[in-house]
Write a protein that holds these residues in place. Structure first.
Motif: not given
Lengths: 170, 329, 500
Positions: C242-248, C293-300
């Motif tokens: 969570v902390k890692r993806y928080l900025p994104l 990619a988890k980033e591709g889930l976090v952003a939208p």
């Protein structure tokens, strides 16, 4: 990027069809308002279809250059019979949806499809069909009031009778 | 268990043989426009009152498309048993001349025409004109510069502008929007300068001072807009067209039995008298009509004549009103 | 202080609390089922809650809205059928995760990120609503058009192996979006005289076909393989993650709020733009984008829930709906005797703070409901393919039918299902098509309005664009993204990184 090194059977034909379709659509887009003005209703369709034609040409040229993938056959790997059969089943379902109504057509579709794909005997299929159909019917028709095609089963009359009966007896 | 089944069966046979009075099952209401639009809001606020009078549910469904033509086609493809209602706005009265279809409300049975709106001209707050005279003078002095929002040919703006053009020739730029909501937003953002729209859509913005009224398209002053003179003061020639305005109505297919029509008309008439409904409509600047039968037919024909001929003379009709024997106003 | 008491209305009344919970719960399912839209559900609730007190009705509806936007990700991840257009971007990386047996983790992560996004949206609504709405309203047709073009650049990210195929698919999508009576002049485009085509082809029908049907057909190839076993021992994401993806997540949320607040755009565009943003800015993703990619889930997921708060901004401050759902809310307020408009904040400030409080509450319920039902959902995909695939077909057909109660949409949906199947077989991606469909109207209408405003003068169009700071920023971004796609740039970047 790993670019494909071979083409699949039917790919050439597909890309050719795409090009033909793009050309046809380009002509249709031209017919809307010709090149009359930048703000006409035909402007964006013309832009979109001309990009389609150009990119379809590029794709086709690339495909022609590639060798055919060995050991891959259209009828086995691209369009095996199972897909054709399922597509035909869905088509039947959609055609029958309005004339005979949602409940009957969906029940028939689910039953055949599950018997064919799941292969656990017709009793299991029938049970699964009834359970899933009841769930879908409750959610769509009863909770969200989507009027699904009634066809030959007079659903509204039956429901009116049931609710009358309930109000009369309880 | 056995008893239950027998009970259900007798109930079933009874209701089919005895043919209980209309309505014996839920009624389907087809709304011509999408969720959240003004037609949708009006229909959803009257239906619960009518449900009480009818004793069954009215299941409302939005069926949009083709400027309302799809909903109209759908209702007319159903049985003429009164179980499918068309809930719509004024648009079908223009279908014939605009080439959108060969049917209009005159080919259906009117259950109720609920209310009519009044068009107004609104302008950006910083515009250098405050009434119709100053406005038309400004357009004359700056040909082609002024941007006026429009909602497409046959929409309210096109007809109001056609009325104005019948009195005075104006050269302006028309910026199309799909609906008065987006156009009025654009007016506040400065993308357009002036917009003719229905009073109900603008009243809150006017009260808040986010736009100003420069003209009231009516013969008489409106109590929601104190101090705004009716447009006929500037252009007396418009008297023959007015009062004119978009309306909301409920219709059934031609051929529906008389007793069913009577029952529906009675229910909706009662519903439209409900104080909540009247209050809602008046606050939005609509004039309650609550008419049916002869009166409604007269209203519908009048609307059709005025609009069709205006559109035809302004030059954007596809077919002449004469083809359909639509008399001149 | 007064604001706080309004804020807490729905928190302290057990009845309102329960209604919000019920609404959120229902909303998750409305969102998850393709074809059932939040707009539709809220309209039905207007009739249903007609005689209720306004606060009760609002609690239920706000819950459905919040829950619905979140719920769209469920079916996107599990079955590759986005429950709503705002979940399209979620399917791109969510479904590959489920295919790897990580559905539980994906849903858990998307839940937490949705909630973070939701809070960002609510926060902006609470503190900056008047400024944001003034900013949103100042968008000119030209700016909307540039925004649409910016969105279309995403084709570059969605194309997979072949850019040419991606561009082809994207322009095909744009074309589909133009079918029907032209919304501005009512001219017929590609209708071939068929009345049913006047309203165009519904994007949701295209979406269900391209994603759901084509994927189900493709799965028929693998009938002999057993369903993927789902790992469900870890559902709540690790704090480290969570902390890692928080900025994104926060950055995506700000994209979501702004795009949501614009009266002409909504959560679907917000989610796609955030996905694009994530793909561009993530330097070294653990897994490639498009493959889970988890980033591709976090952003939208952050962006589309942030867009809810965004959409409320112009609605509560000016009476201008930020999207289709808030338009229905405006109708609901009218029916309940309120006057949504610029004066609402002054005459009835309680409604504003009540809604803010209620949205916050609904957001908390998402966290609770979202994280509790995952096991069951993940197990659902484990059910045998022979049963699951027919049910997917049934749901797709019923879903397409319920969009507008018309069989036409079913035909389109099936047609695009078959097209999508062959596209996948021959190396085309379906993402660009739906992107084109969604952005088509935005670009078409606003381009023409912008040109008409300049009286057909294209030089005037650019002249104006350079004098407006907003247009300049948008234009510069487009140019930058365009250049960064060219081979010259990539070579320069490579040289630079190899030197350092």
């Amino acid at each position: 990027m790993n670019h494909p090194t071979s083409r699949r059977p039917g790919e050439l034909l597909f890309n050719l069809l795409v090009l033909i379709a793009s050309l046809f659509l380009f002509w249709q887009a031209y017919a809307i308002a010709q090149f009359s003005s930048l703000s006409s209703s035909g402007a964006l369709p013309l832009a979109a279809t001309s990009i389609m034609v150009i990119s379809a040409c590029l794709v086709l040229i690339k495909t022609i250059r590639l060798p055919l993938e060995p050991h891959v056959r259209f009828i086995r790997h691209i369009f095996p019979p199972i897909i054709g059969i399922v597509m035909a089943l869905i088509l039947m379902f959609a055609v029958m949806l309005e004339p005979i109504g949602f409940i009957l057509s969906a029940a028939i579709f689910l039953f055949i499809a599950m018997t064919f794909l799941h292969r656990k005997g017709w009793v299991v299929s029938l049970g699964l069909t009834l359970v899933s159909l009841a769930l879908v019917y409750c959610v769509f028709r009863l909770i969200f009031k989507v009027i699904l095609p009634e066809g030959i089963i007079p659903e509204r009359e039956i429901m009116a009778v049931i609710s009358h009966w309930f109000s009369a007896n309880f | 268990m056995k008893k239950t089944i027998i009970g259900a069966l007798t109930a079933l046979t009874l209701s089919t043989t005895a043919l209980a009075a209309f309505p014996e099952k839920d009624i389907q209401g087809i709304i011509q426009w999408g969720a959240g639009g003004s037609t949708d809001t009006v229909m959803r606020s009257i239906s619960p009152h009518a449900e009480k009078a009818l004793g069954v549910d009215i299941v409302l469904t939005n069926k949009t498309g083709g400027v309302g033509a799809i909903a109209m086609k759908y209702v007319n493809s159903k049985d003429d048993d009164g179980y499918t209602l068309l809930m719509g706005a004024e648009n079908p009265q223009m279908y014939k001349v605009l080439g959108l279809g060969d049917m209009d409300y005159n080919d259906m049975i009117t259950i109720n025409i609920l209310a009519r709106g009044t068009p107004v001209f609104v302008a950006r707050n910083d515009a250098p004109y405050n009434n119709m005279q100053e406005f038309t003078d400004f357009v004359k002095a700056h040909p082609g510069e002024l941007k006026i929002g429009s909602t497409g040919n046959g929409g309210l703006t096109s007809i109001v502008m056609a009325m104005l053009q019948s009195q005075i020739s104006l050269d302006y730029t028309s910026i199309p929007y799909n609906g008065d909501g987006p156009a009025l937003t654009a007016l506040q953002g400065g993308a357009i300068d002036v917009m003719p729209a229905v009073l109900g859509a603008t009243i809150e913005q006017i009260k808040a001072g986010r736009m100003k009224v420069i003209g009231l398209v009516d013969k008489e002053a409106n109590k929601l807009l104190p101090g705004v003179a009716p447009i006929t003061d500037t252009f007396p020639g418009l008297k023959s067209y007015l009062p004119w305005g978009p309306f909301f109505g409920i219709f059934v297919k031609q051929g529906t039995p008389d007793d069913v029509v009577k029952k529906l008309q009675g229910a909706f008439q009662q519903a439209a008298f409900h104080p909540d409904f009247i209050d809602l409509m008046q606050k939005r600047g609509f004039t309650i009509l609550n008419i049916s039968g002869e009166e409604a037919n007269y209203f519908l024909s009048g609307y059709r004549s005025t609009s069709s001929w205006l559109v035809h003379e302004a030059g954007f009709s596809k077919r002449s009103p004469e083809e359909f024997n639509i008399p001149r106003p | 202080m007064e604001a706080l008491s309004f804020f807490a209305i729905s928190w302290i009344s057990p009845q309102l609390l329960a209604l919000t919970a019920l609404g959120t719960f229902l909303g998750i399912y409305v969102g998850a089922i393709p074809g059932l839209s939040v707009t539709m559900a809220v309209s039905i609730l207007i009739s249903f809650t007609f005689s209720w007190e306004v606060n009760n009705a609002l609690c239920l509806m706000v819950g459905v809205y919040m829950g619905g936007v979140y719920g769209g990700s469920r079916t996107a991840i599990l079955l590759n059928i986005p429950g709503a257009p705002s979940a399209i971007a979620t399917a791109l990386d969510g479904y590959p995760l489920a295919q790897k047996g990580l559905a539980g983790e994906a849903i858990g992560l998307s839940t937490v990120m949705s909630v973070i996004g939701g809070f960002v949206g609510i926060f902006v609504l609470a503190v900056a609503a008047p400024f944001v709405s003034d900013f949103a309203i100042s968008f000119q047709p030209r700016d909307y058009m540039l925004l649409g073009v910016l969105g279309i650049m995403l084709v570059g990210s969605l194309s997979g192996n072949s850019l040419a195929k991606g561009v082809l698919a994207g322009s095909f999508g744009v074309l589909i979006g133009t079918v029907g009576l032209d919304p501005l002049t009512a001219e017929e485009r590609f209708t071939f005289g068929v009345v049913e085509l006047w309203n165009g082809i519904n994007p949701v029908a295209v979406m269900i076909g391209l994603f759901g049907i084509s994927e189900a057909l493709t799965q028929l190839h693998f009938m002999h393989k057993a369903s993927v076993k789902q790992v469900i021992n870890r559902i709540i994401p690790k704090w480290k993650d969570v902390k890692r993806y928080l900025p994104l997540s926060l950055q995506s949320s700000s994209v979501g709020v702004i795009v949501g607040a614009l009266p002409g755009t909504g959560g679907d565009i917000a989610a796609l733009m955030a996905y694009d943003y994530a793909k561009r800015t993530t330097k070294n993703p653990e897994v490639e984008f498009g493959k889970g990619a988890k980033e591709g889930l976090v952003a939208p997921e952050s962006a589309n829930n942030a867009a809810v708060g965004g959409a409320y901004i112009p609605m509560l401050t000016l009476g201008i709906p930020g999207d289709a759902v808030t338009a229905v809310f405006i109708g609901a307020l009218f029916i309940h005797g309120l006057n949504p408009g610029p004066l609402l904040m002054i005459e009835q400030p309680e409604i504003f703070w009540f809604t803010v409080g209620n949205l916050t509450l609904a957001n908390i319920f998402i966290l609770i409901f979202g994280l509790t039902g995952i096991r069951l959902f993940a197990k659902l995909v484990e059910c045998p393919k022979g049963v699951l695939i027919p049910i997917i077909f049934l749901l797709s057909i019923v879903g397409a039918y319920s969009i507008n109660n018309a069989i036409t949409d079913v035909w389109w949906m099936l047609g695009f299902g078959v097209i999508g199947y062959f596209m996948k077989q021959y190396g085309y991606q379906v993402g660009p098509v739906i992107l084109g469909v969604i952005l088509s109207r935005l670009i078409d209408e606003n381009w023409r309005r912008a040109i008409l405003s300049e009286q057909g003068n294209i030089a005037g169009f650019f002249g104006e664009a350079f004098t407006s700071p907003l247009s300049c920023v948008l234009l510069a971004t487009i140019v930058f993204i365009f250049i960064s796609h060219t081979p010259l740039w990539t070579r320069w970047r490579k040289n630079k990184s190899s030197k350092s």
